[in-house]
Write an enzyme that holds these catalytic residues in place. Structure first.
Site, PDB file in Angstrom:
ATOM      1  N   HIS A   1      -2.491 -16.615   0.509  1.00 27.76           N
ATOM      2  CA  HIS A   1      -3.698 -15.784   0.367  1.00 27.76           C
ATOM      3  C   HIS A   1      -4.927 -16.547   0.885  1.00 27.76           C
ATOM      4  O   HIS A   1      -5.784 -15.960   1.563  1.00 27.76           O
ATOM      5  CB  HIS A   1      -3.966 -15.443  -1.109  1.00 27.76           C
ATOM      6  CG  HIS A   1      -2.893 -14.642  -1.790  1.00 27.76           C
ATOM      7  ND1 HIS A   1      -2.251 -15.078  -2.918  1.00 27.76           N
ATOM      8  CD2 HIS A   1      -2.377 -13.413  -1.514  1.00 27.76           C
ATOM      9  CE1 HIS A   1      -1.380 -14.153  -3.320  1.00 27.76           C
ATOM     10  NE2 HIS A   1      -1.434 -13.132  -2.479  1.00 27.76           N
TER      11      HIS A   1
ATOM     12  N   LYS B   1       0.849  -4.105 -15.446  1.00 24.92           N
ATOM     13  CA  LYS B   1       1.730  -4.986 -14.652  1.00 24.92           C
ATOM     14  C   LYS B   1       2.095  -6.261 -15.418  1.00 24.92           C
ATOM     15  O   LYS B   1       2.835  -7.091 -14.909  1.00 24.92           O
ATOM     16  CB  LYS B   1       1.016  -5.378 -13.347  1.00 24.92           C
ATOM     17  CG  LYS B   1       1.221  -4.389 -12.200  1.00 24.92           C
ATOM     18  CD  LYS B   1       0.880  -5.047 -10.864  1.00 24.92           C
ATOM     19  CE  LYS B   1       1.249  -4.187  -9.681  1.00 24.92           C
ATOM     20  NZ  LYS B   1       0.895  -4.840  -8.404  1.00 24.92           N
TER      21      LYS B   1
ATOM     22  N   ARG C   1       3.852 -10.153   5.279  1.00 28.65           N
ATOM     23  CA  ARG C   1       4.719 -11.326   5.480  1.00 28.65           C
ATOM     24  C   ARG C   1       5.971 -10.956   6.264  1.00 28.65           C
ATOM     25  O   ARG C   1       6.112 -11.302   7.413  1.00 28.65           O
ATOM     26  CB  ARG C   1       5.138 -11.919   4.128  1.00 28.65           C
ATOM     27  CG  ARG C   1       4.054 -12.691   3.426  1.00 28.65           C
ATOM     28  CD  ARG C   1       4.415 -12.930   2.006  1.00 28.65           C
ATOM     29  NE  ARG C   1       4.691 -11.665   1.359  1.00 28.65           N
ATOM     30  CZ  ARG C   1       4.870 -11.485   0.063  1.00 28.65           C
ATOM     31  NH1 ARG C   1       4.844 -12.507  -0.746  1.00 28.65           N
ATOM     32  NH2 ARG C   1       5.086 -10.291  -0.433  1.00 28.65           N
TER      33      ARG C   1
ATOM     34  N   SER D   1       3.596 -14.922  -5.079  1.00 27.02           N
ATOM     35  CA  SER D   1       3.122 -15.298  -6.421  1.00 27.02           C
ATOM     36  C   SER D   1       4.270 -15.230  -7.417  1.00 27.02           C
ATOM     37  O   SER D   1       4.361 -16.042  -8.338  1.00 27.02           O
ATOM     38  CB  SER D   1       2.014 -14.341  -6.874  1.00 27.02           C
ATOM     39  OG  SER D   1       0.935 -14.396  -5.983  1.00 27.02           O
TER      40      SER D   1
HETATM   41  O1  PNS Z   1      -0.998  -7.987  -4.700  1.00 24.50           O
HETATM   42  P1  PNS Z   1      -0.447  -6.593  -4.845  1.00 24.50           P
HETATM   43  O2  PNS Z   1       0.040  -6.386  -6.265  1.00 24.50           O
HETATM   44  O3  PNS Z   1       0.584  -6.279  -3.819  1.00 24.50           O
HETATM   45  O4  PNS Z   1      -1.692  -5.604  -4.611  1.00 24.50           O
HETATM   46  C1  PNS Z   1      -1.522  -4.220  -4.724  1.00 24.50           C
HETATM   47  C2  PNS Z   1      -2.860  -3.459  -4.703  1.00 24.50           C
HETATM   48  C3  PNS Z   1      -3.829  -4.028  -5.712  1.00 24.50           C
HETATM   49  C4  PNS Z   1      -3.469  -3.567  -3.332  1.00 24.50           C
HETATM   50  C5  PNS Z   1      -2.534  -1.978  -5.032  1.00 24.50           C
HETATM   51  O5  PNS Z   1      -1.725  -1.920  -6.173  1.00 24.50           O
HETATM   52  C6  PNS Z   1      -3.783  -1.128  -5.251  1.00 24.50           C
HETATM   53  O6  PNS Z   1      -4.534  -0.869  -4.338  1.00 24.50           O
HETATM   54  N1  PNS Z   1      -4.005  -0.713  -6.502  1.00 24.50           N
HETATM   55  C7  PNS Z   1      -5.152   0.068  -6.896  1.00 24.50           C
HETATM   56  C8  PNS Z   1      -4.770   1.510  -7.235  1.00 24.50           C
HETATM   57  C9  PNS Z   1      -4.722   2.366  -5.989  1.00 24.50           C
HETATM   58  O7  PNS Z   1      -5.677   2.499  -5.258  1.00 24.50           O
HETATM   59  N2  PNS Z   1      -3.539   2.992  -5.777  1.00 24.50           N
HETATM   60  C10 PNS Z   1      -3.306   3.851  -4.645  1.00 24.50           C
HETATM   61  C11 PNS Z   1      -2.630   3.090  -3.524  1.00 24.50           C
HETATM   62  S1  PNS Z   1      -2.225   4.136  -2.172  1.00 24.50           S
END
Ligand code: PNS
Length: 160
Positions: free
Chosen positions: A17, A41, A90, A128
């Site tokens: 990151h 989560k 990735r 992570s």
């Molecule tokens: O590090 P991650 O867990 O892969 O990140 C995922 C993240 C935070 C980018 C995604 O879960 C997110 O955007 N969550 C916010 C809720 C949202 O907007 N959901 C609709 C996605 S199309």
């Protein structure tokens, strides 16, 4: 001003990151790390702990800021004036989920561009989830996580 959001769980942030953030900061005027506040989560670190670690890592770097959000990412991007969302990509295995998310976000908010950045090859296997598993079993990965994260992971698992 060109502002980008770099959203994620960052539970915890890794050098993969950090690499993407430092490279993104060369392209944009400001990059905000947007830490997802999502208790469902069941993160290892609270959102405050995750934000504090990221602040420590980027202290003094004017172009990188840290915030947290709940709810829809595109709403947070609009609220904070970001025109771009950055995601790291990735392996092929990331692609399907990222593709779906990008298209949904784009559908909801076509004004916001979603950009993917590849990690450096030395971080392309890093996650992570695996970092947490290794530290929880007594291993360490000092080359793959920032010193603040190494310290906090050791604290977390030695205290439990
Ligand atoms: O590090 P991650 O867990 O892969 O990140 C995922 C993240 C935070 C980018 C995604 O879960 C997110 O955007 N969550 C916010 C809720 C949202 O907007 N959901 C609709 C996605 S199309």
């Amino acid at each position: 001003m060109r502002k980008a959001l770099y959203p994620g769980s960052f539970d915890p942030i890794t050098n993969g990151h950090v690499d993407i953030l430092e490279r993104a900061a060369k392209i944009f005027d400001l990059v905000e790390v947007a830490v997802l506040e999502n208790p469902s989560k069941e993160p290892l670190f609270t959102v405050e702990e995750r934000v504090r670690m990221i602040e420590e890592i980027f202290r003094g770097k004017e172009k990188i800021k840290v915030g947290s959000f709940r709810g829809l990412l595109v709403e947070y991007a609009k609220k904070t004036g970001a025109q771009v969302i950055i995601r790291g990509l990735r392996a092929i295995s990331d692609f399907e989920y990222e593709f779906q998310m990008a298209l949904m976000n784009f559908k909801m908010e076509p004004q916001i561009e979603i950009i993917f950045m590849m990690p450096r090859v030395e971080y392309s296997f890093l996650s992570s989830k695996l970092v947490k598993e290794i530290y929880s079993l007594g291993g360490t990965l000092p080359d793959l996580v920032p010193p603040a994260v190494d310290r906090e992971l050791k604290k977390k698992f030695n205290d439990t």
